[in-house]
Structure formats: structure tokens, C-alpha cells
Write a protein that holds these residues in place. Structure first.
Motif, PDB file in Angstrom:
ATOM      1  N   VAL A  42       0.754  -1.018  -0.135  1.00 41.43           N
ATOM      2  CA  VAL A  42      -0.018   0.090  -0.110  1.00 41.43           C
ATOM      3  C   VAL A  42       0.985   1.322  -0.083  1.00 41.43           C
ATOM      4  CG1 VAL A  42      -1.550   1.230   1.370  1.00 41.43           C
ATOM      5  CG2 VAL A  42      -1.964  -1.257   1.013  1.00 41.43           C
ATOM      6  N   LEU A  43       1.918   1.255   0.805  1.00 42.33           N
ATOM      7  CA  LEU A  43       2.722   2.554   0.882  1.00 42.33           C
ATOM      8  C   LEU A  43       3.400   2.715  -0.434  1.00 42.33           C
ATOM      9  CD1 LEU A  43       4.396   2.023   4.330  1.00 42.33           C
ATOM     10  CD2 LEU A  43       2.480   3.596   3.635  1.00 42.33           C
ATOM     11  N   ALA A  44       4.006   1.591  -1.044  1.00 43.36           N
ATOM     12  CA  ALA A  44       4.522   1.752  -2.425  1.00 43.36           C
ATOM     13  C   ALA A  44       3.497   2.367  -3.562  1.00 43.36           C
ATOM     14  CB  ALA A  44       4.802   0.417  -2.943  1.00 43.36           C
ATOM     15  N   ARG A  45       2.181   1.869  -3.267  1.00 40.49           N
ATOM     16  CA  ARG A  45       1.130   2.631  -4.298  1.00 40.49           C
ATOM     17  C   ARG A  45       0.950   4.020  -3.928  1.00 40.49           C
ATOM     18  NH1 ARG A  45      -0.664  -1.211  -8.051  1.00 40.49           N
ATOM     19  NH2 ARG A  45       0.839  -3.127  -7.827  1.00 40.49           N
ATOM     20  N   LEU A  46       0.831   3.986  -2.712  1.00 43.36           N
ATOM     21  CA  LEU A  46       0.758   5.567  -2.286  1.00 43.36           C
ATOM     22  C   LEU A  46       1.724   6.492  -2.841  1.00 43.36           C
ATOM     23  CD1 LEU A  46      -0.451   5.232   1.407  1.00 43.36           C
ATOM     24  CD2 LEU A  46      -2.192   5.991  -0.345  1.00 43.36           C
ATOM     25  N   LYS A  47       3.025   6.037  -2.751  1.00 48.32           N
ATOM     26  CA  LYS A  47       4.207   6.810  -3.341  1.00 48.32           C
ATOM     27  C   LYS A  47       3.817   6.951  -4.751  1.00 48.32           C
ATOM     28  CE  LYS A  47       9.172   7.025  -3.149  1.00 48.32           C
ATOM     29  NZ  LYS A  47      10.289   6.346  -2.710  1.00 48.32           N
ATOM     30  N   ALA A  48       3.620   6.010  -5.423  1.00 51.26           N
ATOM     31  CA  ALA A  48       3.371   5.932  -7.002  1.00 51.26           C
ATOM     32  C   ALA A  48       2.302   6.901  -7.354  1.00 51.26           C
ATOM     33  CB  ALA A  48       3.237   4.479  -7.359  1.00 51.26           C
ATOM     34  N   PHE A  49       1.304   6.839  -6.798  1.00 48.73           N
ATOM     35  CA  PHE A  49       0.025   7.860  -7.016  1.00 48.73           C
ATOM     36  C   PHE A  49       0.686   9.292  -6.647  1.00 48.73           C
ATOM     37  CE2 PHE A  49      -2.761   4.210  -6.274  1.00 48.73           C
ATOM     38  CZ  PHE A  49      -3.234   4.177  -7.756  1.00 48.73           C
ATOM     39  N   GLU A  50       1.306   9.614  -5.644  1.00 50.41           N
ATOM     40  CA  GLU A  50       1.645  10.819  -5.222  1.00 50.41           C
ATOM     41  C   GLU A  50       2.680  11.326  -6.227  1.00 50.41           C
ATOM     42  OE1 GLU A  50       4.197  13.092  -1.665  1.00 50.41           O
ATOM     43  OE2 GLU A  50       3.683  10.954  -1.363  1.00 50.41           O
ATOM     44  N   GLN A  51       3.734  10.458  -6.721  1.00 48.99           N
ATOM     45  CA  GLN A  51       4.499  10.955  -7.625  1.00 48.99           C
ATOM     46  C   GLN A  51       3.877  11.566  -9.071  1.00 48.99           C
ATOM     47  OE1 GLN A  51       7.075   7.582  -8.012  1.00 48.99           O
ATOM     48  NE2 GLN A  51       8.591   8.338  -6.333  1.00 48.99           N
ATOM     49  N   LYS A  52       2.677  10.957  -9.468  1.00 51.29           N
ATOM     50  CA  LYS A  52       1.800  11.124 -10.482  1.00 51.29           C
ATOM     51  C   LYS A  52       0.852  12.222 -10.357  1.00 51.29           C
ATOM     52  CE  LYS A  52       1.829   6.294 -12.109  1.00 51.29           C
ATOM     53  NZ  LYS A  52       1.028   5.075 -12.560  1.00 51.29           N
ATOM     54  N   GLY A  53       0.953  12.911  -8.968  1.00 51.67           N
ATOM     55  CA  GLY A  53       0.058  13.777  -8.862  1.00 51.67           C
ATOM     56  C   GLY A  53      -1.520  13.558  -8.588  1.00 51.67           C
ATOM     57  N   ILE A  54      -1.565  12.219  -8.274  1.00 48.89           N
ATOM     58  CA  ILE A  54      -2.991  11.700  -7.977  1.00 48.89           C
ATOM     59  C   ILE A  54      -3.175  11.866  -6.669  1.00 48.89           C
ATOM     60  CG2 ILE A  54      -4.600   9.871  -8.318  1.00 48.89           C
ATOM     61  CD1 ILE A  54      -2.916   8.891 -10.746  1.00 48.89           C
ATOM     62  N   SER A  55      -4.382  12.559  -6.070  1.00 52.98           N
ATOM     63  CA  SER A  55      -4.725  12.459  -4.711  1.00 52.98           C
ATOM     64  C   SER A  55      -5.414  11.044  -4.227  1.00 52.98           C
ATOM     65  CB  SER A  55      -5.713  13.626  -4.453  1.00 52.98           C
ATOM     66  OG  SER A  55      -6.802  13.309  -5.234  1.00 52.98           O
ATOM     67  N   VAL A  56      -5.028  11.100  -3.247  1.00 55.34           N
ATOM     68  CA  VAL A  56      -5.608   9.446  -2.713  1.00 55.34           C
ATOM     69  C   VAL A  56      -6.178   9.701  -1.250  1.00 55.34           C
ATOM     70  CG1 VAL A  56      -4.759   7.239  -1.897  1.00 55.34           C
ATOM     71  CG2 VAL A  56      -3.446   8.321  -3.456  1.00 55.34           C
ATOM     72  N   GLN A  57      -7.441   9.087  -1.233  1.00 53.24           N
ATOM     73  CA  GLN A  57      -8.095   8.706   0.085  1.00 53.24           C
ATOM     74  C   GLN A  57      -8.247   7.198   0.588  1.00 53.24           C
ATOM     75  OE1 GLN A  57     -11.709  10.949  -1.169  1.00 53.24           O
ATOM     76  NE2 GLN A  57     -12.788   9.157  -1.212  1.00 53.24           N
ATOM     77  N   THR A  58      -8.258   7.184   1.708  1.00 55.11           N
ATOM     78  CA  THR A  58      -8.264   5.643   2.185  1.00 55.11           C
ATOM     79  C   THR A  58      -9.299   5.158   2.857  1.00 55.11           C
ATOM     80  OG1 THR A  58      -6.660   6.265   4.108  1.00 55.11           O
ATOM     81  CG2 THR A  58      -5.825   5.736   1.682  1.00 55.11           C
ATOM     82  N   THR A  59      -9.602   4.118   3.182  1.00 54.96           N
ATOM     83  CA  THR A  59     -10.463   3.299   3.979  1.00 54.96           C
ATOM     84  C   THR A  59      -9.933   2.277   4.784  1.00 54.96           C
ATOM     85  OG1 THR A  59     -12.503   4.127   2.748  1.00 54.96           O
ATOM     86  CG2 THR A  59     -12.831   2.120   4.473  1.00 54.96           C
TER      87      THR A  59
END
Length: 304
Positions: free
Chosen positions: A100-117
């Protein structure tokens, strides 16, 4: 003799620990069987709903449900993280959270905001600790998945997807392979893949819209709808999404009990090994002390 007493106390302590880990191993083994049966029992329902929904959509190509609409510009995503409430299950939670942390970092690098449950206490704690955007959570799930509680937690993500606030929803869970192996898996929940491919097929890939698990048929389908085709497809796809979430939690619970049983067995075996080593040290120390006392007695007698 102080050294002998300390060793004896340590042996007793490790023996008590081994009793606990052995008991936990047996409890996990019992729960594991029930969790696996529950997991397997849920698969036919999800498969049948998927089959019917795919056939209905094939018979109504003019209607596209919002769950099926692909977004070309991904600006925000939601991630549903499924973990356990308790620890002592090896690297199960560590592996899924690393993914999950790897995917969060990947989305952040692409400028994609992430909300989690978060579904599960371990995931909720870590996401809060790292400052992730945690919009909903459900902890203390118990040993049996409760669909009402699960849907209440992920409804925030589904509603945001329908409203266009996020463009995709992902599930992060542990896929049960066998007792010794559980794979951390990151699958797309929404939008649903074309053909309703089974996301829990072999690869469990990122978008899970390959050809594995796609419904194929050589026959045409004609249905009589009550009240109408749109309402039936809407309800079926909602049930299908609920079934996917339930199945993901059931897979994670089966993985949890399997991983805990293996971890506690390893702990019991290690404790047995430590006890053997301590007993050897104890015997050597005790023998050395007895030899020393005999030498002192013989030396005293010779001096007299």
C-alpha cells in the motif's frame, strides 16, 4: 548457585511462553478451518452474481452502469486497505502495508490524490500514523465478516466515485493461496473491468482487467425484467461490488488464521529449542558447581 537459579527461572519462563504459543497455534488451526470454509462458501455466490450481471449487460448493450465507466483523466483514487485487528500473524500485515505504501508513493509521484478506507485496526493505525487521508474505517471485525459494517465503511468511497470526486477505487488485501502462502494483492474495485473479469484470478494484477475470468458465451440472452432492466442491473452490480468486498475480507481472514498458526508453530518450535539449550547450560553449570564443592571438600580434608 545464583547462576543456576537464574537459568532455572529462565527455563520456566520459556516453558510458560511455549504453552501460550502452543495454545494459540491450536486455536488458530481451529479458526483457520472455519475461515477457509467461509471463504470458499462465498465464492459461488460472487461467481453466480457475476455471471448473471455479465449476461444482463450483454443483453442490454445500450445501458452502461456508472460502475463500468472508465475515466480517462485520473485525478483522484480511493484505496480500501484490509488488514487484521490483531498481530502475531507473521509478516501478513507488514507485506500488505508495504504494498500500500508503495502504491501511495506511486500515485503521489503522478500527482494523483488518494483517500483511504481502513478495514482492520492494524491498517487504520498505520494510515493515521503516516498522515494519510483516512475518510472512513471499520475495526474490530471479529472472526466473521459482517457485510452491513463493511458496506457502511466503503460506501464513502463508492459515493465519491459516483459523484466524480475520485476516478477509481482499489482494494488492498491478502489473497489466500494455501496454508503456507498468502499473497498481498492490489486489485481495482471500481470501475469494474470490462466483461466483469474475476479480480481474484491468478495474477490479481493492478487493474485486473485481463482476459482471465471474463464471462464468455456463444449464446444470445433474452430476459423478462421486473420492474425494468436498468433497475435489475443496478441492483445486481451493487450486490456484485458488495460480494467482492465480502470476499476480500473473507480471504484476508483466512490468510490471518493461516499465518497466525504458522507463526505460532514456529514460535513453539523455537521455544522448545531454547529450552533444550538452556537445560544443557543448566546441567553444565550444575555439574561445575558440584565438582567445585567436591574439590573444596577434598582440599580441606588434605589440609587437615
Amino acid at each position: 548457585m545464583a547462576g543456576i537459579k537464574e537459568i532455572r527461572t529462565k527455563i520456566k519462563s520459556v516453558q510458560n511462553t511455549r504453552k501460550i504459543t502452543k495454545a494459540m497455534e491450536m486455536v488458530a488451526a481451529s479458526k483457520m478451518r472455519k475461515a477457509q470454509e467461509r471463504m470458499r462458501a462465498g465464492r459461488p455466490y460472487a461467481t453466480k452474481v457475476r455471471d448473471i450481471a455479465a449476461h444482463l449487460m450483454g443483453a442490454n448493450p445500450d445501458y452502461t452502469h456508472p460502475y463500468m465507466i472508465e475515466r480517462s483523466d485520473i485525478r483522484g483514487v480511493g484505496i480500501v486497505v484490509i488488514t487484521t485487528d490483531k498481530g502475531l500473524c507473521g509478516g501478513l500485515n507488514t507485506n500488505i502495508m508495504r504494498l500500500v505504501l508503495a502504491r501511495l508513493k506511486a500515485f503521489e509521484q503522478k500527482g494523483i490524490s488518494v483517500q483511504t478506507t481502513a478495514l482492520g485496526n492494524k491498517g487504520a493505525s498505520l494510515l493515521s500514523r503516516i498522515g494519510a487521508n483516512l475518510v472512513s474505517q471499520e475495526v474490530q471485525l471479529g472472526d466473521t465478516p459482517n457485510l452491513d459494517r463493511l458496506i457502511g465503511a466503503i460506501k464513502v468511497q463508492i459515493d465519491d466515485f459516483i459523484d466524480g470526486k475520485i476516478d477509481a477505487v482499489y482494494l488492498a488485501t491478502n489473497r489466500f493461496v494455501n496454508t503456507m502462502k498468502q499473497d498481498p494483492t492490489f486489485i481495482r474495485l471500481l470501475p469494474l473491468p470490462s466483461g466483469l473479469a474475476d479480480p481474484f484470478q491468478a495474477d490479481g494484477g493492478d487493474d485486473a482487467d485481463g482476459q482471465d475470468g471474463v464471462i464468455k458465451s456463444e449464446y444470445g440472452w433474452d430476459y423478462i425484467y421486473e420492474p425494468d432492466s436498468k433497475t435489475v442491473i443496478d441492483d445486481l452490480l451493487m450486490r456484485y461490488v458488495e460480494g467482492l468486498v465480502y470476499q476480500a475480507v473473507a480471504e484476508n481472514m483466512a490468510s490471518e488464521q493461516s499465518a497466525r498458526m504458522v507463526a505460532m508453530k514456529a514460535a513453539s518450535d523455537n521455544a522448545k529449542k531454547v529450552i533444550g539449550e538452556l537445560e544443557l547450560v543448566y546441567n553444565k553449570t550444575r555439574q561445575a558447581a558440584i565438582t567445585k564443592e567436591i574439590s573444596e571438600i577434598v582440599g580441606g580434608a588434605a589440609a587437615v
